[in-house]
Design a protein around this motif. Structure first.
Motif, PDB file in Angstrom:
ATOM      1  N   ASP A   1       0.827  -1.205   0.000  1.00  0.00           N
ATOM      2  CA  ASP A   1       0.000   0.000   0.000  1.00  0.00           C
ATOM      3  C   ASP A   1       0.863   1.257   0.000  1.00  0.00           C
ATOM      4  N   ALA A   2       1.229   1.707  -1.183  1.00  0.00           N
ATOM      5  CA  ALA A   2       2.114   2.861  -1.299  1.00  0.00           C
ATOM      6  C   ALA A   2       1.479   4.139  -0.770  1.00  0.00           C
ATOM      7  N   ASP A   3       0.148   4.244  -0.836  1.00  0.00           N
ATOM      8  CA  ASP A   3      -0.526   5.455  -0.357  1.00  0.00           C
ATOM      9  C   ASP A   3      -0.923   5.361   1.107  1.00  0.00           C
ATOM     10  N   GLY A   4      -0.509   4.280   1.775  1.00  0.00           N
ATOM     11  CA  GLY A   4      -0.834   4.111   3.185  1.00  0.00           C
ATOM     12  C   GLY A   4      -2.127   3.381   3.436  1.00  0.00           C
ATOM     13  N   ILE A   5      -2.951   3.201   2.404  1.00  0.00           N
ATOM     14  CA  ILE A   5      -4.237   2.528   2.557  1.00  0.00           C
ATOM     15  C   ILE A   5      -4.162   1.167   1.886  1.00  0.00           C
ATOM     16  N   ALA A   6      -4.349   0.113   2.636  1.00  0.00           N
ATOM     17  CA  ALA A   6      -4.341  -1.235   2.070  1.00  0.00           C
ATOM     18  C   ALA A   6      -5.672  -1.488   1.383  1.00  0.00           C
ATOM     19  N   GLY A   7      -5.620  -1.697   0.066  1.00  0.00           N
ATOM     20  CA  GLY A   7      -6.830  -1.927  -0.712  1.00  0.00           C
ATOM     21  C   GLY A   7      -6.690  -3.143  -1.589  1.00  0.00           C
ATOM     22  N   GLN A   8      -7.414  -3.171  -2.696  1.00  0.00           N
ATOM     23  CA  GLN A   8      -7.468  -4.347  -3.541  1.00  0.00           C
ATOM     24  C   GLN A   8      -6.105  -4.732  -4.100  1.00  0.00           C
ATOM     25  N   ALA A   9      -5.337  -3.743  -4.596  1.00  0.00           N
ATOM     26  CA  ALA A   9      -4.026  -4.048  -5.177  1.00  0.00           C
ATOM     27  C   ALA A   9      -3.053  -4.590  -4.145  1.00  0.00           C
ATOM     28  N   ASP A  10      -3.346  -4.359  -2.872  1.00  0.00           N
ATOM     29  CA  ASP A  10      -2.477  -4.790  -1.780  1.00  0.00           C
ATOM     30  C   ASP A  10      -2.957  -6.095  -1.147  1.00  0.00           C
ATOM     31  N   GLY A  11      -3.982  -6.720  -1.732  1.00  0.00           N
ATOM     32  CA  GLY A  11      -4.551  -7.923  -1.138  1.00  0.00           C
ATOM     33  C   GLY A  11      -5.585  -7.613  -0.087  1.00  0.00           C
ATOM     34  N   TRP A  12      -6.070  -6.346  -0.072  1.00  0.00           N
ATOM     35  CA  TRP A  12      -7.036  -5.863   0.899  1.00  0.00           C
ATOM     36  C   TRP A  12      -6.412  -5.736   2.299  1.00  0.00           C
ATOM     37  N   TYR A  13      -7.091  -5.008   3.153  1.00  0.00           N
ATOM     38  CA  TYR A  13      -6.630  -4.803   4.532  1.00  0.00           C
ATOM     39  C   TYR A  13      -6.557  -6.150   5.252  1.00  0.00           C
ATOM     40  N   ARG A  14      -5.366  -6.481   5.739  1.00  0.00           N
ATOM     41  CA  ARG A  14      -5.121  -7.744   6.462  1.00  0.00           C
ATOM     42  C   ARG A  14      -5.653  -8.952   5.691  1.00  0.00           C
ATOM     43  N   PHE A  15      -5.660  -8.860   4.372  1.00  0.00           N
ATOM     44  CA  PHE A  15      -6.124  -9.943   3.508  1.00  0.00           C
ATOM     45  C   PHE A  15      -7.594 -10.284   3.741  1.00  0.00           C
TER      46      PHE A  15
END
Length: 351
Positions: A159-173
């Motif tokens: 999460d490059a913008d600090g927010i874990a989202g879809q591209a990051d596998g979602w927050y805590r997966f």
């Protein structure tokens, strides 16, 4: 019957570390084995594991010690099940207590503890709804343990913008676990389904404070509890999928009498609630809008009371997976440092 899991942390045979704010880095051998064989011995206890992993989720994120973060190579691994009582439980709590203290101290996860001996379905679930065919994918997935709620994507971009989202596998997966667990799924459909977003504390809240904590996404614009996927990417709507009745029909009668504790409801800027001003990780609230920052203050009439305001998702030392000792510490005139009820209900503490 509880399945015995060989814990390989001490031997450094680990996999699947879930790093916050970045994709997994380090040596492939920390998590993967090409042929489940090395020097004449098998690598994965119980047989080969999917995706060439050296162990399953439980094996990777368990420990015989009391430590809740361990380092393997260049990877930091959060521990969610300690055989010894954890000294610093992480944000979700720890499955140690459901194993040691009983079913009402945590979620019953396959591979860690057996089926609940009292409950035949999730508290707050709708008995009629539970029989529908489209529930089968999620509930059949309970046999997959952690993947009932999590869909691990350890090589997501981060999460490059600090927010874990879809591209990051979602927050805590916390993605579309129902689709991902479907044996007919190709592994692609779940990517397009809504998941939970949030800001992930780099230490999984091992040492939380008003300026170092997870930031949860909250929402209030759903009330029927019929949530297959996380509406508005909120943490509360994920819980609604199993515990739907706790998220609706909370008020009855013309006077608006509460019959259930508010969930997915904003914290008012009035009465005793207005005095909850500095964020307290003991009683967290969710943000309806995220910008990647970690706020240290409360925004009344906007911040949302959620399931996690009172409960630990994995398990806790207290009945009903509560974040504090409700039976012994929550008394009128008590201490908000020991009773999270008094963090919000400020007029009832001893100050």
């Amino acid at each position: 019957m509880r399945r015995k899991v060989k814990l390989l942390l001490i031997a450094l045979s680990l996999c699947c570390s879930a790093a916050a704010s970045a994709a997994i880095t380090g040596d492939c051998v920390d998590c993967h084995t090409m042929h489940d064989s090395q020097d004449g011995s098998v690598i994965a206890s119980g047989g080969p594991v999917g995706k060439l992993l050296t162990s399953d989720c439980v094996g990777c994120h368990s420990s015989t010690t009391s430590s809740t973060i361990v380092t393997v190579g260049s990877s930091r691994v959060p521990i969610v099940y300690n055989q010894a009582a954890p000294t610093k439980p992480l944000a979700g709590g720890n499955f140690h207590w459901v194993v040691e203290n009983g079913d009402n101290h945590g979620h019953n996860v396959f591979g860690i503890v057996g089926q609940d001996s009292t409950l035949s379905m999730a508290p707050g679930g709708d008995p009629g709804f539970a029989s529908l065919d489209n529930c089968a994918v999620c509930h059949a997935a309970l046999e997959k343990g952690c993947e009932s709620c999590h869909w691990p994507r350890h090589h997501a971009t981060g999460d490059a913008d600090g927010i874990a989202g879809q591209a990051d596998g979602w927050y805590r997966f916390l993605g579309s676990a129902m689709d991902a667990a479907d044996p007919t799924d190709t592994g692609t459909t779940a990517v397009g389904k809504p998941g939970v977003i949030g800001v992930e504390d780099a230490d999984w809240e091992q040492n939380p404070s008003s300026i170092a904590h997870n930031v949860y996404k909250g929402a209030t614009n759903y009330s029927d509890g019929d949530s297959y996927y996380p509406y508005e990417n909120s943490i509360g709507s994920l819980c609604t999928g199993c515990h739907e009745n706790f998220h609706n029909s909370m008020i009855v009668g013309p006077l608006g009498v509460w019959i259930r504790h508010p969930s997915d409801v904003v914290l008012p800027n009035s009465g005793e609630y207005a005095d909850y001003t500095t964020y307290d990780p003991l009683a967290p609230v969710a943000k309806q809008t995220l910008d990647g920052s970690v706020p240290s203050t409360i925004t009344h009439d906007s911040d949302v009371v959620t399931c996690l305001s009172c409960h630990r998702a994995h398990g806790s030392p207290y009945p009903d997976m509560l974040r504090w000792d409700y039976e012994n510490e929550c008394v009128s005139g008590g201490d908000a440092a020991a009773c999270g009820c008094l963090v919000c209900h400020t007029a009832k503490d001893g100050i």
